[in-house]
Write a protein that holds these residues in place. Sequence first.
Motif, PDB file in Angstrom:
ATOM      1  N   GLY A 136     -43.075  15.271  11.765  1.00 25.71           N
ATOM      2  CA  GLY A 136     -42.730  14.946  13.205  1.00 25.71           C
ATOM      3  C   GLY A 136     -43.430  14.448  13.962  1.00 25.71           C
ATOM      4  O   GLY A 136     -44.485  14.616  13.900  1.00 25.71           O
TER       5      GLY A 136
ATOM      6  N   ILE B   7     -49.986  15.107  18.939  1.00 28.28           N
ATOM      7  CA  ILE B   7     -49.342  16.298  18.045  1.00 28.28           C
ATOM      8  C   ILE B   7     -50.388  16.597  17.049  1.00 28.28           C
ATOM      9  O   ILE B   7     -50.447  17.855  16.702  1.00 28.28           O
ATOM     10  CB  ILE B   7     -48.064  15.504  17.668  1.00 28.28           C
TER      11      ILE B   7
ATOM     12  N   VAL C  40     -47.029  12.357   7.291  1.00 30.87           N
ATOM     13  CA  VAL C  40     -45.921  11.193   7.078  1.00 30.87           C
ATOM     14  C   VAL C  40     -45.977  10.345   8.546  1.00 30.87           C
ATOM     15  O   VAL C  40     -45.840   9.116   8.515  1.00 30.87           O
ATOM     16  CB  VAL C  40     -44.752  11.746   6.504  1.00 30.87           C
TER      17      VAL C  40
HETATM   18  P1  NAD Z   1     -36.772  11.555  13.613  1.00 27.80           P
HETATM   19  O1  NAD Z   1     -37.056  10.897  15.233  1.00 27.80           O
HETATM   20  O2  NAD Z   1     -35.596  11.469  12.780  1.00 27.80           O
HETATM   21  O3  NAD Z   1     -37.490  12.961  13.672  1.00 27.80           O
HETATM   22  C1  NAD Z   1     -38.756  13.122  14.100  1.00 27.80           C
HETATM   23  C2  NAD Z   1     -38.635  14.694  14.564  1.00 27.80           C
HETATM   24  O4  NAD Z   1     -39.975  15.283  14.848  1.00 27.80           O
HETATM   25  C3  NAD Z   1     -37.573  14.910  15.454  1.00 27.80           C
HETATM   26  O5  NAD Z   1     -36.700  16.079  15.219  1.00 27.80           O
HETATM   27  C4  NAD Z   1     -38.490  15.211  16.587  1.00 27.80           C
HETATM   28  O6  NAD Z   1     -37.880  16.109  17.586  1.00 27.80           O
HETATM   29  C5  NAD Z   1     -39.645  15.983  16.010  1.00 27.80           C
HETATM   30  N1  NAD Z   1     -40.952  15.950  16.652  1.00 27.80           N
HETATM   31  C6  NAD Z   1     -41.275  15.469  17.652  1.00 27.80           C
HETATM   32  N2  NAD Z   1     -42.336  16.041  18.062  1.00 27.80           N
HETATM   33  C7  NAD Z   1     -42.713  16.805  17.264  1.00 27.80           C
HETATM   34  C8  NAD Z   1     -43.814  17.845  17.303  1.00 27.80           C
HETATM   35  N3  NAD Z   1     -44.736  17.888  18.255  1.00 27.80           N
HETATM   36  N4  NAD Z   1     -43.769  19.108  16.651  1.00 27.80           N
HETATM   37  C9  NAD Z   1     -42.597  19.048  15.594  1.00 27.80           C
HETATM   38  N5  NAD Z   1     -41.596  18.246  15.628  1.00 27.80           N
HETATM   39  C10 NAD Z   1     -41.810  16.991  16.343  1.00 27.80           C
HETATM   40  O7  NAD Z   1     -37.857  10.597  12.838  1.00 27.80           O
HETATM   41  P2  NAD Z   1     -38.088  10.331  11.295  1.00 27.80           P
HETATM   42  O8  NAD Z   1     -37.269   8.940  11.008  1.00 27.80           O
HETATM   43  O9  NAD Z   1     -37.763  11.460  10.703  1.00 27.80           O
HETATM   44  O10 NAD Z   1     -39.660   9.779  11.062  1.00 27.80           O
HETATM   45  C11 NAD Z   1     -40.643  10.676  11.369  1.00 27.80           C
HETATM   46  C12 NAD Z   1     -42.041  10.085  11.236  1.00 27.80           C
HETATM   47  O11 NAD Z   1     -42.185   9.419   9.947  1.00 27.80           O
HETATM   48  C13 NAD Z   1     -42.016   8.780  12.378  1.00 27.80           C
HETATM   49  O12 NAD Z   1     -43.590   8.940  12.817  1.00 27.80           O
HETATM   50  C14 NAD Z   1     -41.975   7.651  11.300  1.00 27.80           C
HETATM   51  O13 NAD Z   1     -42.557   6.541  12.131  1.00 27.80           O
HETATM   52  C15 NAD Z   1     -42.801   8.110  10.325  1.00 27.80           C
HETATM   53  N6  NAD Z   1     -42.668   7.349   8.790  1.00 27.80           N
HETATM   54  C16 NAD Z   1     -43.621   7.405   7.971  1.00 27.80           C
HETATM   55  C17 NAD Z   1     -43.510   6.506   6.867  1.00 27.80           C
HETATM   56  C18 NAD Z   1     -44.679   6.405   5.893  1.00 27.80           C
HETATM   57  O14 NAD Z   1     -44.463   5.775   4.806  1.00 27.80           O
HETATM   58  N7  NAD Z   1     -45.743   6.991   6.073  1.00 27.80           N
HETATM   59  C19 NAD Z   1     -42.245   6.063   6.561  1.00 27.80           C
HETATM   60  C20 NAD Z   1     -41.150   6.357   7.354  1.00 27.80           C
HETATM   61  C21 NAD Z   1     -41.288   6.799   8.636  1.00 27.80           C
END
Ligand code: NAD
Length: 365
Positions: free
Chosen positions: A122, A142, A163
């Motif tokens: 998240g 966060i 992640v």
């Molecule tokens: P998304 O927007 O579809 O989902 C993120 C979710 O996190 C949302 O439902 C949101 O409400 C929730 N959220 C926000 N703040 C929160 C909190 N304080 N506590 C709990 N939940 C919370 O995004 P996604 O596509 O699922 O991506 C999530 C994260 O993963 C992003 O930061 C993205 O950049 C990252 N990511 C990392 C990699 C990697 O290789 N490390 C790859 C892809 C995406």
Amino acid sequence: MSFLCCGSSDSKDLDTTAVNVTRKVETVKSTNVTMAAPIKVVVTGAAGQIAYSLLYQVASGAVFGPEQPVYLHLLDIAPMMGVLEGVVMELADCALPLLAGVLPTANPEEAFKDVAAAFLVGAMPRREGMERKDLLSANVRIFKEQGQALDKVARKDVKVLVVGNPANTNAFICAKYAPSIPKENFSAMTRLDQNRAQSQLATKLGVPVQNVKNVIIWGNHSSTQFPDASNSVVKIGGGEKPVPAAINDDNYLKTTFVSTVQKRGAAVIAARKMSSALSAAKAASDHMRDWFLGSGDRWVSMGVISDGSYGTPRDIVYSFPVTTSNGKWKIVEGLTISDFAREKLDLTGKELVEEKQDALDVCKD
Ligand code: NAD
């Protein structure tokens, strides 16, 4: 199996919908006496797109093994509880034998209570044209809060995979604010980059992806990461060969290969208008599975706390080649670092030191 309604910290809060989704199903134990006791696993950002792919993998046994039931804790923010309720319904509808129960919540302390594994997904995702640094200030807070909650209520041997971006620095902050949990239990995901790199090499060589191993991602999960094929090997033509010899194109490995992997996330965003989700969920599963069950004879890349290995800055979360066994990771030692690689390792290390300082400044507020 118990499916509780979103946002309930307390069974008296269960509403009619919750009662409807609370299904009376035989316990996992009663269906298979050889099964282990369920472990609690939290996924944050559980209403988001990565979680949508990840939850099935965790609940189906792809991560913790086919004999390990899981009790899923799903954390998201309060406005997403309605969406999360739909996810809970779908998990119920999957009728998965290993899913011992589901707890959706917006309360971090409830979500992290007694968890053995944490997928911290998240965060605010990166949008087209947005640099990862822009995300830092929003997201690092966060991970401070979640580190504090883990410290208070999680198992002390919890394995944490970050992640959400900027993943390395978020993992560093999370560990910092969870001082009662060993720093080695916090990691950042660079497995997606590793999988991308492995796939690029396999395509170039015309072999199945599993024939390529030991490609390394060094440093930050950002465009400064260094995808390094110099130690990787490939099964080809009935034998095993170093990838550089099999490809026989040093220029490709130093230029196109590196930049394709570095920029793959941005390329997916440009095409999909959303960040990688299916592949990110698969990589998160791979990372946690190997940490719990062992990496065998393969090296895997994980962002872990740096002990200064390979001349990297200490006390940042840096991606190294590691092997895993008995639930512990160990950095692969004794690799030769060329002048070309040295420059790349230093560049990404410098970025991580700067990110760490920016994050510490944000956390002071
Ligand atoms: P998304 O927007 O579809 O989902 C993120 C979710 O996190 C949302 O439902 C949101 O409400 C929730 N959220 C926000 N703040 C929160 C909190 N304080 N506590 C709990 N939940 C919370 O995004 P996604 O596509 O699922 O991506 C999530 C994260 O993963 C992003 O930061 C993205 O950049 C990252 N990511 C990392 C990699 C990697 O290789 N490390 C790859 C892809 C995406």
